[in-house]
Design a protein around this motif. Structure first.
Motif, PDB file in Angstrom:
ATOM      1  N   ARG A 174       0.870  -1.380  -0.035  1.00 11.32           N
ATOM      2  CA  ARG A 174      -0.300  -0.059  -0.160  1.00 11.32           C
ATOM      3  C   ARG A 174       0.822   1.216   0.042  1.00 11.32           C
ATOM      4  O   ARG A 174       1.906   1.318   0.617  1.00 11.32           O
ATOM      5  CB  ARG A 174      -0.754   0.009   1.317  1.00 11.32           C
ATOM      6  CG  ARG A 174      -1.880   1.136   1.372  1.00 11.32           C
ATOM      7  CD  ARG A 174      -2.753   0.998   2.666  1.00 11.32           C
ATOM      8  NE  ARG A 174      -1.887   1.481   3.887  1.00 11.32           N
ATOM      9  CZ  ARG A 174      -1.823   2.757   4.269  1.00 11.32           C
ATOM     10  NH1 ARG A 174      -2.741   3.709   3.477  1.00 11.32           N
ATOM     11  NH2 ARG A 174      -1.116   3.270   5.259  1.00 11.32           N
ATOM     12  N   HIS A 175       0.655   2.176  -0.719  1.00 11.86           N
ATOM     13  CA  HIS A 175       1.417   3.352  -0.776  1.00 11.86           C
ATOM     14  C   HIS A 175       1.069   4.243   0.502  1.00 11.86           C
ATOM     15  O   HIS A 175      -0.055   4.876   0.667  1.00 11.86           O
ATOM     16  CB  HIS A 175       1.067   4.277  -1.922  1.00 11.86           C
ATOM     17  CG  HIS A 175       2.250   5.149  -2.570  1.00 11.86           C
ATOM     18  ND1 HIS A 175       2.345   5.886  -3.606  1.00 11.86           N
ATOM     19  CD2 HIS A 175       3.653   5.256  -1.994  1.00 11.86           C
ATOM     20  CE1 HIS A 175       3.540   6.534  -3.697  1.00 11.86           C
ATOM     21  NE2 HIS A 175       4.535   5.993  -2.894  1.00 11.86           N
ATOM     22  N   ASP A 176       1.746   4.377   1.323  1.00 10.95           N
ATOM     23  CA  ASP A 176       1.763   4.840   2.734  1.00 10.95           C
ATOM     24  C   ASP A 176       2.150   6.528   2.501  1.00 10.95           C
ATOM     25  O   ASP A 176       3.477   6.668   2.427  1.00 10.95           O
ATOM     26  CB  ASP A 176       2.372   4.253   3.797  1.00 10.95           C
ATOM     27  CG  ASP A 176       2.138   5.025   4.997  1.00 10.95           C
ATOM     28  OD1 ASP A 176       1.799   5.972   5.141  1.00 10.95           O
ATOM     29  OD2 ASP A 176       2.300   4.277   6.258  1.00 10.95           O
ATOM     30  N   LEU A 177       1.291   7.455   2.362  1.00 11.47           N
ATOM     31  CA  LEU A 177       1.952   8.839   2.231  1.00 11.47           C
ATOM     32  C   LEU A 177       1.793   9.615   3.578  1.00 11.47           C
ATOM     33  O   LEU A 177       1.885  10.845   3.671  1.00 11.47           O
ATOM     34  CB  LEU A 177       1.043   9.536   0.940  1.00 11.47           C
ATOM     35  CG  LEU A 177       0.964   8.867  -0.293  1.00 11.47           C
ATOM     36  CD1 LEU A 177       0.003   9.340  -1.142  1.00 11.47           C
ATOM     37  CD2 LEU A 177       2.322   8.976  -0.765  1.00 11.47           C
ATOM     38  N   GLU A 178       1.193   8.940   4.589  1.00  6.11           N
ATOM     39  CA  GLU A 178       0.856   9.782   5.879  1.00  6.11           C
ATOM     40  C   GLU A 178       2.088   9.450   6.966  1.00  6.11           C
ATOM     41  O   GLU A 178       2.430  10.265   7.665  1.00  6.11           O
ATOM     42  CB  GLU A 178      -0.417   9.187   6.483  1.00  6.11           C
ATOM     43  CG  GLU A 178      -1.458   9.718   5.546  1.00  6.11           C
ATOM     44  CD  GLU A 178      -2.279   8.597   4.627  1.00  6.11           C
ATOM     45  OE1 GLU A 178      -1.926   7.453   5.191  1.00  6.11           O
ATOM     46  OE2 GLU A 178      -2.372   8.803   3.418  1.00  6.11           O
TER      47      GLU A 178
ATOM     48  N   LEU B 230       6.199   5.547   0.940  1.00  2.00           N
ATOM     49  CA  LEU B 230       6.795   4.346   0.866  1.00  2.00           C
ATOM     50  C   LEU B 230       5.702   3.233   0.503  1.00  2.00           C
ATOM     51  O   LEU B 230       4.420   3.317   1.260  1.00  2.00           O
ATOM     52  CB  LEU B 230       7.241   3.964   2.263  1.00  2.00           C
ATOM     53  CG  LEU B 230       8.464   3.064   2.399  1.00  2.00           C
ATOM     54  CD1 LEU B 230       9.609   3.462   1.507  1.00  2.00           C
ATOM     55  CD2 LEU B 230       9.024   2.773   3.782  1.00  2.00           C
ATOM     56  N   TRP B 231       5.885   2.060  -0.395  1.00  2.00           N
ATOM     57  CA  TRP B 231       4.901   0.924  -0.381  1.00  2.00           C
ATOM     58  C   TRP B 231       5.324   0.081   0.524  1.00  2.00           C
ATOM     59  O   TRP B 231       6.233  -0.663   0.672  1.00  2.00           O
ATOM     60  CB  TRP B 231       5.504   0.462  -1.939  1.00  2.00           C
ATOM     61  CG  TRP B 231       4.913   1.260  -3.132  1.00  2.00           C
ATOM     62  CD1 TRP B 231       5.439   2.368  -3.693  1.00  2.00           C
ATOM     63  CD2 TRP B 231       3.628   1.477  -3.464  1.00  2.00           C
ATOM     64  NE1 TRP B 231       4.963   2.659  -4.683  1.00  2.00           N
ATOM     65  CE2 TRP B 231       3.690   2.187  -4.661  1.00  2.00           C
ATOM     66  CE3 TRP B 231       2.314   0.681  -3.286  1.00  2.00           C
ATOM     67  CZ2 TRP B 231       2.560   2.484  -5.466  1.00  2.00           C
ATOM     68  CZ3 TRP B 231       1.285   1.009  -4.192  1.00  2.00           C
ATOM     69  CH2 TRP B 231       1.420   1.912  -5.266  1.00  2.00           C
ATOM     70  N   THR B 232       4.252   0.104   1.393  1.00  2.00           N
ATOM     71  CA  THR B 232       4.645  -0.709   2.812  1.00  2.00           C
ATOM     72  C   THR B 232       3.703  -1.933   2.728  1.00  2.00           C
ATOM     73  O   THR B 232       2.452  -2.040   2.179  1.00  2.00           O
ATOM     74  CB  THR B 232       4.100   0.164   3.935  1.00  2.00           C
ATOM     75  OG1 THR B 232       2.760   0.557   3.764  1.00  2.00           O
ATOM     76  CG2 THR B 232       4.887   1.416   3.905  1.00  2.00           C
ATOM     77  N   LEU B 233       4.167  -2.935   3.647  1.00  2.00           N
ATOM     78  CA  LEU B 233       3.393  -4.337   3.825  1.00  2.00           C
ATOM     79  C   LEU B 233       2.419  -4.326   4.850  1.00  2.00           C
ATOM     80  O   LEU B 233       2.604  -3.562   6.014  1.00  2.00           O
ATOM     81  CB  LEU B 233       4.544  -5.499   3.867  1.00  2.00           C
ATOM     82  CG  LEU B 233       5.372  -5.436   2.692  1.00  2.00           C
ATOM     83  CD1 LEU B 233       6.608  -6.531   3.238  1.00  2.00           C
ATOM     84  CD2 LEU B 233       4.848  -5.586   1.276  1.00  2.00           C
ATOM     85  N   ASP B 234       1.426  -5.144   4.952  1.00  2.00           N
ATOM     86  CA  ASP B 234       0.377  -5.249   5.874  1.00  2.00           C
ATOM     87  C   ASP B 234       1.021  -6.098   7.117  1.00  2.00           C
ATOM     88  O   ASP B 234       1.907  -6.911   6.784  1.00  2.00           O
ATOM     89  CB  ASP B 234      -1.058  -5.502   5.451  1.00  2.00           C
ATOM     90  CG  ASP B 234      -0.952  -6.804   4.837  1.00  2.00           C
ATOM     91  OD1 ASP B 234      -0.426  -7.916   5.445  1.00  2.00           O
ATOM     92  OD2 ASP B 234      -1.717  -7.045   3.826  1.00  2.00           O
ATOM     93  N   GLU B 235       0.223  -6.188   8.209  1.00  2.00           N
ATOM     94  CA  GLU B 235       0.870  -6.762   9.455  1.00  2.00           C
ATOM     95  C   GLU B 235       0.736  -8.309   9.164  1.00  2.00           C
ATOM     96  O   GLU B 235       1.456  -8.971   9.582  1.00  2.00           O
ATOM     97  CB  GLU B 235      -0.002  -6.215  10.497  1.00  2.00           C
ATOM     98  CG  GLU B 235       0.269  -4.832  10.801  1.00  2.00           C
ATOM     99  CD  GLU B 235      -0.715  -4.425  12.119  1.00  2.00           C
ATOM    100  OE1 GLU B 235      -1.528  -5.085  12.643  1.00  2.00           O
ATOM    101  OE2 GLU B 235      -0.352  -3.190  12.478  1.00  2.00           O
TER     102      GLU B 235
END
Ligand code: SIN
Ligand code: MN
Length: 266
Positions: free
Chosen positions: A158-162, A168-173
């Motif tokens: 997911r593109h995390d902009l916050e 950053l493109w981040t992975l889920d838990e």
């Protein structure tokens, strides 16, 4: 410098290889001093945390002599040429500060996810390198790696902009939990001068730094020349588009520079 068959096997299985104290105290001292001078500058290549503390300084190898020499250093370039079986060019160069008290988190991610989505890099044939400028300790936000997580390809992200000042493109838990159950978490730590190389698909992240100890690390991405990026969307100082193969400098070039630097300061 060449890697041994055991080191190559470790990289291929685990997705990373740590070479403690590859650079000498003298070589690292000049880079540390120069990094601090760079963070004191105001230029578009230097990004700050939400607090205002420096987060990362891009492309310093293009305007700073110590980092120009690091970026072409044979102790780093030769082993990576060996692993990627190609000539290399610099895809990205950044000095991450992880400042004392204020250094912010890097969420769990794979770097190739960003290189593929944002830069159009065809394959995960680029090597991430971390060169420690400060001592990296368990307490000052070391890089955390999920061993063997490079074998599952590019994962949904997911593109995390916050969360931080850096998109950053981040992975889920759930994904991170599954991979950590399989591979655990490794945190290479050690004195300044250590060099860590890790696969573009290796899952990694780091926690914030609330200690008085800064954790400066130079991160370089060396891409195989044949794997050059096809559809750049980011600024040139973030994802370079000069695909000229790197010519190495002599092994003692950084040490010689450190000596003349010290002599000039006296
Ligand atoms: C990165 O993953 O690019 C940086 C991580 C860190 O500095 O801890
Ligand atoms: Mn990363």
């Amino acid at each position: 410098m060449k890697l041994t068959p055991q080191q190559i096997a470790h990289f291929r299985t685990e997705g990373y290889l740590f070479l403690p104290e590859l650079f000498t105290a003298e070589e690292v001292a000049v880079m540390r001093t120069e990094a601090e001078a760079i963070y004191a500058q105001h230029r578009p290549e230097i990004w700050r945390e939400k607090s205002g503390a420096p987060r990362t300084a891009f492309a310093a190898h293009k305007y700073n002599e110590a980092f120009r020499l690091l970026a072409a250093h044979p102790r780093m370039i030769e082993p990576v040429e060996q692993l990627l079986e190609d000539r290399l060019y610099m895809h990205q160069f950044k000095i991450n500060a992880k400042s004392a008290f204020t250094g912010d988190v890097w969420q769990w991610h794979q770097d190739y996810g960003t290189w593929a989505r944002d830069d159009g890099m065809p394959e995960a044939r680029a090597m991430n390198i971390a060169v420690f400028l400060d001592e990296v300790m368990p307490i000052n936000g070391p890089l955390m790696l999920v061993p063997r997580s490079h074998t599952g390809g590019t994962l949904d992200a997911r593109h995390d902009l916050e969360t931080t000042s850096y998109p950053l493109w981040t992975l889920d838990e759930a994904t991170v939990t599954r991979l950590v159950e399989q591979g655990g978490i490794a945190t290479p730590t050690g004195k300044p001068g250590g060099l860590l190389m890790f696969h573009g698909n290796l899952v990694h992240g780091s926690a914030g730094n609330i200690t008085p100890y800064p954790r400066k690390i130079v991160y370089l991405t060396l891409n195989a020349v044949s794997n050059y990026i096809r559809t750049p969307t980011r600024a040139e100082f973030i994802a370079h588009t000069d695909f000229t193969p790197i010519e190495t400098v002599p092994d003692d070039a950084l040490a010689q520079f450190a000596r003349s630097y010290r002599a000039a300061a006296e």
